[in-house]
Design a protein around this motif. Sequence first.
Motif, mmCIF file in Angstrom:
data_model
loop_
_atom_site.group_PDB
_atom_site.id
_atom_site.type_symbol
_atom_site.label_atom_id
_atom_site.label_comp_id
_atom_site.label_asym_id
_atom_site.label_seq_id
_atom_site.Cartn_x
_atom_site.Cartn_y
_atom_site.Cartn_z
ATOM 1 N N CYS A 4 0.849 -1.194 0.000
ATOM 2 C CA CYS A 4 0.000 0.000 0.000
ATOM 3 C C CYS A 4 0.883 1.242 0.000
ATOM 4 O O CYS A 4 1.505 1.574 1.008
ATOM 5 C CB CYS A 4 -0.901 -0.009 1.233
ATOM 6 N N CYS A 38 -7.040 4.579 -1.898
ATOM 7 C CA CYS A 38 -7.348 4.423 -3.324
ATOM 8 C C CYS A 38 -7.876 3.029 -3.655
ATOM 9 O O CYS A 38 -8.531 2.840 -4.671
ATOM 10 C CB CYS A 38 -6.129 4.745 -4.180
ATOM 11 N N GLY A 40 -6.180 0.453 -4.553
ATOM 12 C CA GLY A 40 -5.360 -0.238 -5.535
ATOM 13 C C GLY A 40 -4.609 -1.447 -5.003
ATOM 14 O O GLY A 40 -4.185 -2.305 -5.771
ATOM 15 N N CYS A 41 -4.488 -1.573 -3.706
ATOM 16 C CA CYS A 41 -3.716 -2.667 -3.121
ATOM 17 C C CYS A 41 -4.574 -3.824 -2.627
ATOM 18 O O CYS A 41 -4.057 -4.851 -2.196
ATOM 19 C CB CYS A 41 -2.867 -2.152 -1.968
#
Length: 75
Positions: A4, A38, A40-41
């Motif tokens: 992250c 976000c 994204g991880c």
Amino acid sequence: MFVCSCFGVTEEQVRGHAAAGACTPRQIASACKAGTDCGGCVRRIQALLGRGSCPRRQLADQGGQPLAAELPEAA
């Protein structure tokens, strides 16, 4: 390696939280915020947790019953 980037959480940290009992991305997020900005991880966190790596998840997958192989043998 960072998992992250938003909160600077590493793979090692995620593995440590998993070893301490965090079995889902949501539980990892509660422990260290990874996946809460976000997002994204989240897939990487899911991959690190893996299927069946958590004893509680294994029990849930089995309907809450331990496998016969996991039961202590009667003496």
